[in-house]
Design an enzyme around this catalytic site. Structure first.
Site, PDB file in Angstrom:
ATOM      1  N   LEU A  62       0.826  -1.216   0.000  1.00  0.00           N
ATOM      2  CA  LEU A  62       0.000   0.000   0.000  1.00  0.00           C
ATOM      3  C   LEU A  62       0.859   1.264   0.000  1.00  0.00           C
ATOM      4  O   LEU A  62       0.335   2.368  -0.158  1.00  0.00           O
ATOM      5  CB  LEU A  62      -0.947   0.023   1.204  1.00  0.00           C
ATOM      6  CG  LEU A  62      -2.105  -0.986   1.203  1.00  0.00           C
ATOM      7  CD1 LEU A  62      -2.975  -0.798   2.439  1.00  0.00           C
ATOM      8  CD2 LEU A  62      -2.957  -0.877  -0.056  1.00  0.00           C
ATOM      9  N   ASP A 304       0.614  -9.752  -4.605  1.00  0.00           N
ATOM     10  CA  ASP A 304       1.853  -8.954  -4.594  1.00  0.00           C
ATOM     11  C   ASP A 304       1.625  -7.634  -5.344  1.00  0.00           C
ATOM     12  O   ASP A 304       2.490  -7.181  -6.114  1.00  0.00           O
ATOM     13  CB  ASP A 304       3.043  -9.726  -5.164  1.00  0.00           C
ATOM     14  CG  ASP A 304       4.383  -9.091  -4.789  1.00  0.00           C
ATOM     15  OD1 ASP A 304       4.398  -8.112  -4.011  1.00  0.00           O
ATOM     16  OD2 ASP A 304       5.427  -9.569  -5.286  1.00  0.00           O
TER      17      ASP A 304
HETATM   18  O1  DOR Z   1       7.993  -7.134  -7.957  1.00  0.00           O
HETATM   19  C1  DOR Z   1       8.155  -6.831  -6.784  1.00  0.00           C
HETATM   20  N1  DOR Z   1       7.768  -5.630  -6.315  1.00  0.00           N
HETATM   21  N2  DOR Z   1       8.717  -7.715  -5.971  1.00  0.00           N
HETATM   22  C2  DOR Z   1       9.069  -7.393  -4.722  1.00  0.00           C
HETATM   23  O2  DOR Z   1       9.585  -8.228  -4.049  1.00  0.00           O
HETATM   24  C3  DOR Z   1       8.839  -6.041  -4.199  1.00  0.00           C
HETATM   25  C4  DOR Z   1       7.753  -5.369  -4.915  1.00  0.00           C
HETATM   26  C5  DOR Z   1       7.723  -3.896  -4.620  1.00  0.00           C
HETATM   27  O3  DOR Z   1       7.746  -3.514  -3.450  1.00  0.00           O
HETATM   28  O4  DOR Z   1       7.620  -3.114  -5.581  1.00  0.00           O
HETATM   29 ZN    ZN Z   2       8.602 -10.270  -2.604  1.00  0.00          ZN
HETATM   30 ZN    ZN Z   3       5.835  -8.032  -2.370  1.00  0.00          ZN
END
Ligand code: DOR
Ligand code: ZN
Ligand code: ZN
Length: 428
Positions: A62, A304
């Site tokens: 977020l 994610d």
């Molecule tokens: O693709 C990703 N974005 N992998 C991660 O581990 C972190 C995340 C981010 O915080 O943007």
């Molecule tokens: Zn991650």
């Molecule tokens: Zn993540």
């Protein structure tokens, strides 16, 4: 009061499934069953719709505090509501990282004021996510952290991770591990294989993930602390997880909608919204991930959701940050690509997106049952919509699914008895 009438209720952990009605009173489910007769109660006609317990996403960024240009609690939780989620766990790789109790308290207070769905903070494993000193886990848990994670990066030291698991076990919270062996992954921007060679981009080998998956499994076995493996992406990780579960080691795992639907071939146009960590993998990996979901080896689907600004993503592939947004497309994608293609039943999808997430985080939710908070989503399996940047309410428009036409969308989201989305329109 509100009476939802005539929905097909998909409720594998609840008290009733099948065609029926749900009565909401004072924010709670007052009754659920095949046919409820009440006079003078407003009715929400739900014929032809499915009713699910509100979806719960255990892996969302977020971006508060400190990265409000990418996303805010307000924008991110509205995106969640649009996607049929009624609760999200928010990752602590913010500025500053959420590594002290006061930051957890601040997040909870802000979420209370500005969030339109429930927000559960995840706190750091190590101070500043530097991988060295373990945070005050007891204080963080007391302040309301539901889990610990250094997501965005791994905990490089096995010794630090082992100690973290010992503490986390004592405070009764799971550890969510971003599995990435840093010396193998360093400098890579996509999956190492045919496409990285062809496109001339530096690859991240499957082994970078699998080595850390193996390590976390061994540490979970040794400490007895539950470890949850984030965003698994390779067939080898699935094999290791299968091995661990067969031995009763306390590990669970999630997979993202994008790792189930896209391969490294999607990188061919150099669209930086395909740049994600872990990277999009090969066909054999997708097959193994889907099989593992169907068998129950993988427990959870999590997005994610990783919003970034347009400026950050509009750079050369090598320079753009990793991450894509997922909250608003997850359910539609999973319905079409998993349920539509016979990989999961609707009830299994609800297990992966609501029941098992609630169990992992030790929170209420994931089931429709009398007395529970009225968190639910109505889903129209026939609704057809095309994903466009304009349709997304997240600040992040970084998704490789722009232009995809999907069948099956959440239409109404209810959080604690309150309508937050109705007929696809946000009311908050
Ligand atoms: O693709 C990703 N974005 N992998 C991660 O581990 C972190 C995340 C981010 O915080 O943007
Ligand atoms: Zn991650
Ligand atoms: Zn993540």
């Amino acid at each position: 009061m509100l009476l939802i009438k005539g929905a097909e209720i998909v409720n594998p952990a609840g008290s009733y499934s099948g065609k029926g009605d749900i009565l909401i009173k004072e924010g709670k489910i007052a009754a659920i069953g095949p046919e409820l007769h009440l006079e003078g109660v407003p009715v929400l006609a739900a014929g032809g719709l499915l009713a699910f317990p509100g979806l719960i996403d255990v892996h969302v960024h977020l971006r508060e505090p400190g990265q409000e240009a990418k996303e805010t609690i307000a924008s991110g939780t509205r995106a969640a509501a649009r996607g049929g989620f009624t609760a999200v766990a928010t990752m602590p790789n913010t500025s500053p990282p959420v590594d002290r109790a006061i930051l957890v308290e601040g997040l909870r207070a802000k979420a209370e004021r500005e969030g339109v769905v429930r927000v559960y903070p995840v706190a750091c494993i190590t101070k500043e996510q530097a991988g060295e000193e373990i945070t005050e886990m007891a204080d963080l848990a007391a302040a309301g952290a539901v889990a610990f994670s250094d997501d965005g990066r791994p905990v490089p030291s096995a010794a630090v991770m082992r100690r973290a698991l010992e503490y986390a076990k004592m405070v009764g919270r799971p550890v969510l591990s971003h599995c990435e062996e840093p010396t193998l992954a360093r400098g890579g921007v996509m999956h190492e294989g045919y496409w990285s060679t062809r496109l001339g981009l530096k690859g991240i080998p499957a082994a970078a993930e699998e080595i850390m998956v193996a390590r976390e499994i061994m540490l979970a076995r040794e400490t007895g602390c539950p470890v949850h493996l984030c965003h698994l992406s390779t067939a080898g990780s699935v094999e290791l997880l299968r091995w661990a579960k067969a031995r009763g080691i306390p590990v669970t795992a999630e997979v993202t909608p994008h790792h189930l639907t896209l391969t490294a071939a999607a990188v061919a146009g150099y669209d930086t919204s395909t740049k994600v960590n872990p990277p999009l993998r090969g066909e054999e990996d997708l097959t193994a991930l889907k099989q593992a979901l169907a068998e129950g080896i993988i427990d959870i689907i999590a997005t994610d959701h990783a919003p970034h600004t347009r400026e950050e993503k509009e750079q050369e592939y090598d320079l753009a940050p990793f991450g894509l947004v997922g909250l608003e497309t997850a359910l539609a994608l999973c319905w079409q690509e998993l349920v539509g293609k016979g990989i999961l039943t609707p009830a299994q999808l609800v297990e992966k997106m609501a029941v098992n997430p609630a169990r992992l985080l030790g929170i209420e939710g994931g089931r429709l049952v009398e007395g529970a908070a009225a968190d639910l989503v109505l889903f129209d399996p026939r609704r057809v919509e095309t994903v466009t940047a304009e349709s997304l309410v997240s600040k992040g428009k970084n998704t490789p699914f722009l232009g995809w036409t999907l069948t099956g969308w959440p239409v109404t989201t209810i959080v604690g008895g309150k309508l937050v989305m109705q007929e696809r329109k946000l009311l908050v």
